[in-house]
Design a protein around this motif. Structure first.
Motif, PDB file in Angstrom:
ATOM      1  N   GLY A  87       0.801  -1.213   0.000  1.00 49.27           N
ATOM      2  CA  GLY A  87       0.000   0.000   0.000  1.00 49.27           C
ATOM      3  C   GLY A  87       0.835   1.265   0.000  1.00 49.27           C
ATOM      4  N   GLU A  88       0.157   2.379  -0.273  1.00 44.21           N
ATOM      5  CA  GLU A  88       0.844   3.666  -0.386  1.00 44.21           C
ATOM      6  C   GLU A  88       1.419   4.150   0.939  1.00 44.21           C
ATOM      7  OE1 GLU A  88       1.595   5.507  -3.147  1.00 44.21           O
ATOM      8  OE2 GLU A  88       0.958   3.646  -4.099  1.00 44.21           O
ATOM      9  N   ASN A  89       0.721   3.911   2.037  1.00 46.30           N
ATOM     10  CA  ASN A  89       1.234   4.362   3.334  1.00 46.30           C
ATOM     11  C   ASN A  89       2.557   3.697   3.684  1.00 46.30           C
ATOM     12  OD1 ASN A  89      -0.807   6.170   3.872  1.00 46.30           O
ATOM     13  ND2 ASN A  89      -2.041   4.716   5.045  1.00 46.30           N
ATOM     14  N   LEU A  90       2.684   2.425   3.351  1.00 46.63           N
ATOM     15  CA  LEU A  90       3.934   1.717   3.588  1.00 46.63           C
ATOM     16  C   LEU A  90       5.066   2.340   2.783  1.00 46.63           C
ATOM     17  CD1 LEU A  90       5.694  -0.632   4.596  1.00 46.63           C
ATOM     18  CD2 LEU A  90       4.741  -2.036   2.762  1.00 46.63           C
ATOM     19  N   LYS A  91       4.806   2.631   1.524  1.00 49.26           N
ATOM     20  CA  LYS A  91       5.829   3.224   0.664  1.00 49.26           C
ATOM     21  C   LYS A  91       6.232   4.615   1.175  1.00 49.26           C
ATOM     22  CE  LYS A  91       3.948   0.780  -3.345  1.00 49.26           C
ATOM     23  NZ  LYS A  91       3.239   0.908  -4.647  1.00 49.26           N
ATOM     24  N   ILE A  92       5.227   5.386   1.596  1.00 50.17           N
ATOM     25  CA  ILE A  92       5.491   6.731   2.110  1.00 50.17           C
ATOM     26  C   ILE A  92       6.324   6.664   3.386  1.00 50.17           C
ATOM     27  CG2 ILE A  92       4.349   8.693   3.247  1.00 50.17           C
ATOM     28  CD1 ILE A  92       2.095   8.322   1.140  1.00 50.17           C
TER      29      ILE A  92
END
Length: 377
Positions: A83-88
């Motif tokens: 997910g995007e939160n993990l990448k961020i």
């Protein structure tokens, strides 16, 4: 992802749709499809692991035989496994907190029980750097269209290069751009600054001498050189006298700056003091080699030492660039020699965005989470 199979949230998507090929409504479920997304969830008091399973179907059209996913559902399911939160979070740790990728990998495993390969984390960085490439180019354009550029450079060991490369910082009061070059040659700068109408502020690296723009040299660097040489040669009385005279001149100018700001109308009164100083300097006869060396430097850089008197808002030092490059210099101590030519460019794009956010008092993590693609340039 062994050890992380427990689904924490399950989302079922079961909306029927028209066939995208023949626009028929005669469609039936063909087979089940599921995707598990490993992510992090930001909360008001912390952060936790999030594992979401999306359950849906593929459909078959009874009229034309096409097999397809509901195109509207497809937009609801994130691509990939993460997910995007993990990448961020990974990018925030890597750029803002200066944590190397191998340490981030270990943290994800020990704290969140997410075993992710380091090359996957590197891919996160590459993809997000690509998203911000356009913004990075806009920052560079903003600098070149401005009235001043601070510049500095520092060495970096690059994997695969026989000699050290250089990371350059270019900044004004609200934008920062980092660039990597294999050498310290400034030919790229001459081309870059061809249409630059502002003032270039730097140290005394001789490569800057022939740049096609007006320049202000950092007086702090100059004072530091004088003091260092005097410290090493305390009995060189000609040099000592020079340091005292120049120190008094600068103190008077900086007193005006502190009271009135960097305003031309208040600073021009010191031009007469500078003329008197140079008259004294030229008239003084000395056998000191250090004095003769500084006499040449003073004469060579007369215009560049005091250009800030003639323009509003031009700093007399290069503190802005030196401050901006400290973040990179601190990280270099940990990763020197681990960068490749490709991944340092990706790192510097993201570092440029981070430092620009710092200069503009924008929280970098919120900027990433909001998926901003501009900085109001």
């Amino acid at each position: 992802m062994g050890g992380t199979k427990r689904t924490e949230v399950s989302i079922k998507l079961d909306a029927r749709c028209f066939c995208p090929e023949c626009i028929s409504a005669n469609v039936n479920k063909h087979d089940k499809y599921k995707r598990i997304i490993y992510d992090l969830a930001f909360m008001s008091a912390g952060i936790k692991r999030s594992i979401i399973q999306y359950d849906t179907y593929r459909f078959r059209c009874t009229d034309c035989g096409s097999v397809f996913y509901n195109p509207h559902q497809k937009k609801l399911v994130p691509s990939g496994r993460f997910g995007e939160n993990l990448k961020i979070w990974v990018i925030y740790q890597y750029i803002a907190c200066r944590v190397p990728m191998n340490k981030i990998q270990a943290t994800l495993l020990s704290i969140f029980n997410l075993p992710i390969r380091e090359n996957t984390l590197q891919r996160f960085k590459k993809n997000i750097a690509m998203q911000y490439r356009t913004l990075y180019n806009k920052l560079a354009e903003n600098l070149l269209n401005g009235n001043l550029i601070h510049a500095d450079e520092t060495k970096i060991s690059i994997r695969g290069l026989d000699s050290k490369g250089y990371v350059w910082i270019f900044t004004n009061m609200d934008s920062v751009v980092f660039i990597f070059r294999k050498t310290r040659e400034v030919e790229f700068l001459k081309k870059l600054l061809t249409n630059f109408k502002g003032i270039f502020i730097s140290d005394f690296y001789t490569g800057y001498d022939n740049l096609p723009c007006r320049q202000q040299k950092c007086l702090i660097h100059f004072i530091r050189d004088l003091n260092d040489d005097l410290y090493k040669n305390p009995f060189d009385y000609s040099l000592k006298e020079l340091v005292i005279k120049f120190g008094n001149l600068i103190n008077n100018i900086i007193t005006t700056v502190n009271k009135k700001g960097l305003k031309r109308k208040y600073l021009l009164k010191h031009v007469k003091d500078i003329d008197k100083f140079y008259h004294w300097l030229i008239q003084l006869k000395s056998d000191s080699e250090l004095f003769k060396k500084y006499l040449k430097r003073f004469l060579k850089n007369r215009k560049k030492l005091f250009l800030f008197l003639e323009e509003d808002g031009i700093p007399w030092n290069n503190n802005n660039a030196e401050h901006g490059i400290k973040h990179f210099a601190a990280y270099r101590k940990v990763v020197d020699g681990l960068f490749s030519i490709n991944n340092i460019d990706e790192y510097l794009i993201l570092l440029s965005i981070f430092q620009t956010c710092q200069y503009r008092n924008i929280e970098f993590l919120n900027f990433l989470r909001n998926k901003e693609i501009n900085l109001d340039i």
